[in-house]
Design an enzyme around this catalytic site. Sequence first.
Site, short mmCIF file in Angstrom:
data_model
loop_
_atom_site.label_atom_id
_atom_site.label_comp_id
_atom_site.label_asym_id
_atom_site.label_seq_id
_atom_site.Cartn_x
_atom_site.Cartn_y
_atom_site.Cartn_z
CG ASP A 126 -9.11 5.25 1.74
OD1 ASP A 126 -7.83 6.02 3.09
OD2 ASP A 126 -8.32 4.16 1.47
CG ASP A 143 -1.69 1.19 1.58
OD1 ASP A 143 -1.29 2.25 0.85
OD2 ASP A 143 -2.37 1.17 2.34
CE LYS A 155 -1.46 7.59 -3.22
NZ LYS A 155 -1.96 5.99 -2.34
CD GLU A 210 -5.26 3.64 -2.38
OE1 GLU A 210 -5.84 4.49 -1.90
OE2 GLU A 210 -4.42 3.94 -2.88
P1 ADP Z 1 -3.00 7.20 4.32
O1 ADP Z 1 -4.07 6.50 3.39
O2 ADP Z 1 -2.91 8.67 3.73
O3 ADP Z 1 -1.33 6.76 4.00
P2 ADP Z 1 -3.61 6.41 6.95
O4 ADP Z 1 -4.61 5.71 6.23
O5 ADP Z 1 -1.93 5.96 7.01
O6 ADP Z 1 -3.52 7.19 6.17
O7 ADP Z 1 -4.19 7.21 8.08
C1 ADP Z 1 -3.15 8.43 8.69
C2 ADP Z 1 -4.06 9.44 9.33
O8 ADP Z 1 -4.75 8.35 10.55
C3 ADP Z 1 -3.14 9.86 10.11
O9 ADP Z 1 -3.95 11.39 10.42
C4 ADP Z 1 -3.26 9.93 11.63
O10 ADP Z 1 -3.43 10.49 12.67
C5 ADP Z 1 -4.37 8.82 11.64
N1 ADP Z 1 -4.80 7.42 13.05
C6 ADP Z 1 -3.49 7.03 13.03
N2 ADP Z 1 -4.57 6.24 13.98
C7 ADP Z 1 -5.41 7.19 14.63
C8 ADP Z 1 -6.24 6.79 15.73
N3 ADP Z 1 -5.87 5.96 16.59
N4 ADP Z 1 -6.65 7.65 15.60
C9 ADP Z 1 -7.54 8.69 15.45
N5 ADP Z 1 -6.60 9.01 14.09
C10 ADP Z 1 -6.19 7.92 13.94
MG MG Z 2 -4.23 5.04 2.64
#
Ligand code: ADP
Ligand code: MG
Length: 616
Positions: free
Chosen positions: A202, A19, A82, A180
Site C-alpha cells: 500500500d 476508507d 490521520k 485496511e
Molecule cells: P492515502 O491512502 O494516503 O489516502 P491514496 O491511496 O489516495 O492515499 O494515494 C494518494 C497518492 O496517489 C497521491 O500521492 C497521488 O498523487 C497518487 N496517485 C493517484 N493517482 C496516481 C497516478 N495515476 N499516478 C501516480 N500517482 C497517483
Molecule cells: Mg489508503
Amino acid sequence: MSLLTIHDPHAPPRPIGIDLGTTHSTVAYVSPFGEPVPIVGCSGSPLLPSVVHYAADGSVLVGEKAKELAVDFPEDTIVSVKRFMGRSLGEVEKEALPYRLAKGDKTDIVRFELSSGRLVTPVEVSAEILRTLVKDAQKVLGRVGGAVITVPAYFDDAQRQATKDAARLAGIEVLRLLNEPTSAAIAYGLDKEVQGTFAVFDLGGGTFDLTILVLEDGVFHVKATGGDTQIGGDDIDRAIAQQMRKAMRRENLPRRVERYLLDQARWLKHALSEVEEAEVLLELDECIKFALSRTLLEEDIAPLLERMARIVRQALRDAELEAKQIDGVVLVGGATRVPAVRRLAAKLFGKQPLTDIDPDLVVAMGAAIQADVMAGNASRDILLLDVLPLSLGIEAMGGVVERILPRNTPIPASASQLFTTHVDGQSGFEIHVVQGERELAKDCRSLARFTLKGIPPMPAGMPRLEVRFEVDADGILHVSAKEQRTGIEQKIEVHPTYGLDEATIQRMLEEADHTAKADLEARALIESRVEAERITKATRKALEEDGHLLAQEEKETIEAALNELEQALKENASRHVIEEKKEKLAQLTASFAEKRINLALRRSLEGKHLRELESN
Ligand code: ADP
Ligand code: MG
C-alpha cells in the site's frame, strides 16, 4: 433550479464502507446487484481529499475546497489528520508543523489551535470528514445504515478508539473497524479461498504499508507489518518539484509558488503513469516549459524505491517467509499506479500483482462488502477477520509486563490472569494496562490506569485478583478486575490516557447536535423565505389582474400586508416574523382568492358556452 432527489422513505437503511485515509477518504456501498460501488461526491470524484478547513466565520469546509485554502490558511486547514489520531502531544509535537498545538492541559491530548483561538482535536477533524462522506452517501442512497471503517493494520488501541470516537461524533454507527489490508483482500475475494499467504503493498500519499496476511480457515492473520509513515506519492511530487526549481534556477520560492509547483509536479507524475514523456507549462513571471520522461523520473526516485524494497524484505524476514511462498500480491494506494512501483512489487515477490481494482478505491470497496455482509444482506458468512495487532498486558511487580493477550490472537478474544499482593493489608490495587511487545511497561504504550478499591485488608499473597481482558471485534479492549474472595469487581472500558474521556465526547456530541439543529433551522428559514417570495409575487400579480374584484378598502389592507411581508424579506427577518406576516396575508387574501376562483370558473364556463355555441 436545483433538484431534490426523492428516496423511498420505507427502504431499509443501506450499510456503507469507509476508507478514512491520510490523503483521501472514500465511501462505498454494495449495489442491489451485489457489486461494491464507490460513491462520487460533489467534486465529481469518489476521492475526497482528507482536508478540513475551519473558516473565520465558524463554517467548516471539507475536501477539494478545503485543500485550495491550505496555502493561504495553513494553521486553519488540517491535512493528514490521520497522523494525529490517538496519539499523544509528546508523540506528535515534532511532526506537527504548520499547526499550533495547544498546551497547558492536564491531559496529553493533541488539540490544534486555530487562528480564531478555537481548539479542535484530531477526532473532531476526522468527524468532519466522516460527516461529509455520509452526506455524500445519503444523496445517493437516502438512508444510510451502519458503517465499516478501515484502519491501518498497525493501528493500536488508542488509534482505533479515536477512529471510533470520530464516527460516534459524526453520528455513524460503526458496524466494525476493519484492517485496511484485510479490506483490500476482501475486495479481491481472497477471503473465499480456504488458505493462502498474501502481501498487501500500500503506497498512499504519505505512507507506505506492507502487510503480510495469512488466511487460515477463513481467518486473516496479520503475519507481519512493515512500512514507513514518511514515504509516499508526495515524495515523488517533491522530487519532480525539485527538478523544476533546478530548471528555473530558483530556490526559496514563496509558499504559493511552491504549492503551484507541487500541483504541477503531481500532474506530471500522474501523466507519466500513462505515457513515456510529458510536459507542463509553468506560468510564473516567465513561462517555462518543463518536460520530463518516465526514465528520468525513475532514476530520480530510485532511492525511494530502494527504501521500499528494504521494508518488504524485512517484512518477509519477520514473517519467516520467502518471496515465492506468497500466493498473491495486492496493490493498494494511488501511488502504486506509478509503473516503477508496480515493477518493484512484481520483482520483489516474483509475480504479477493484482491490479484489476482501482488501488485508491479497493479499501473502501472491501469495507462496503464487509458492511453488506454484517448487515445481513449477503449470503456470505461473517468471518473472524482480524487479529490483535499488538500484545496487551498489565504492569506487574518491578515494572515488567505480564502479557494477557498476545499479539496475533484472533479477535474477539478474552483471557484472564490471577494476581495477588505483595504487601500486607493492601486495600487498593493499581492496574496499569499497557500495549506493545516490549518487556518493560515503561517501554510499552500506556493505555489506562485504574484502581480496584475497597478490598478488606488481607495478608500479602492472600487476595486473588482476577484481571480479565476482553477485546471486541473492533479491536477495542474492555478490562475488568475482580477480587475473588470478596467478589469486589470493577469494569472499565479502556479509554487511553490521552484519548478523549466520556465527558468530552458527550460535550462534543451535544455540540454536534446543536450544529445539526442550527442546520435544520437554517434550512427552514430558506424554505420559509422561498415560499414567502412566491406568495408575494403571486399576490401582486393577482391584484394587478383582478384587483377590481375588491373594495378599495379591502385592496388597501391587502397591499399593506403585502408590503409588510416584502419588507420583512428585505430586512432578513427571522423565520418566525416571516411566517407571521405570511399567515396574516393569507387570512386577508382568503376571500379574494375565492372570488378569483369563481371568476375564473365563470370565465371558463363562458368560454365553453361560446365554444359550444360555435360548434353548433
Ligand atoms: P492515502 O491512502 O494516503 O489516502 P491514496 O491511496 O489516495 O492515499 O494515494 C494518494 C497518492 O496517489 C497521491 O500521492 C497521488 O498523487 C497518487 N496517485 C493517484 N493517482 C496516481 C497516478 N495515476 N499516478 C501516480 N500517482 C497517483
Ligand atoms: Mg489508503
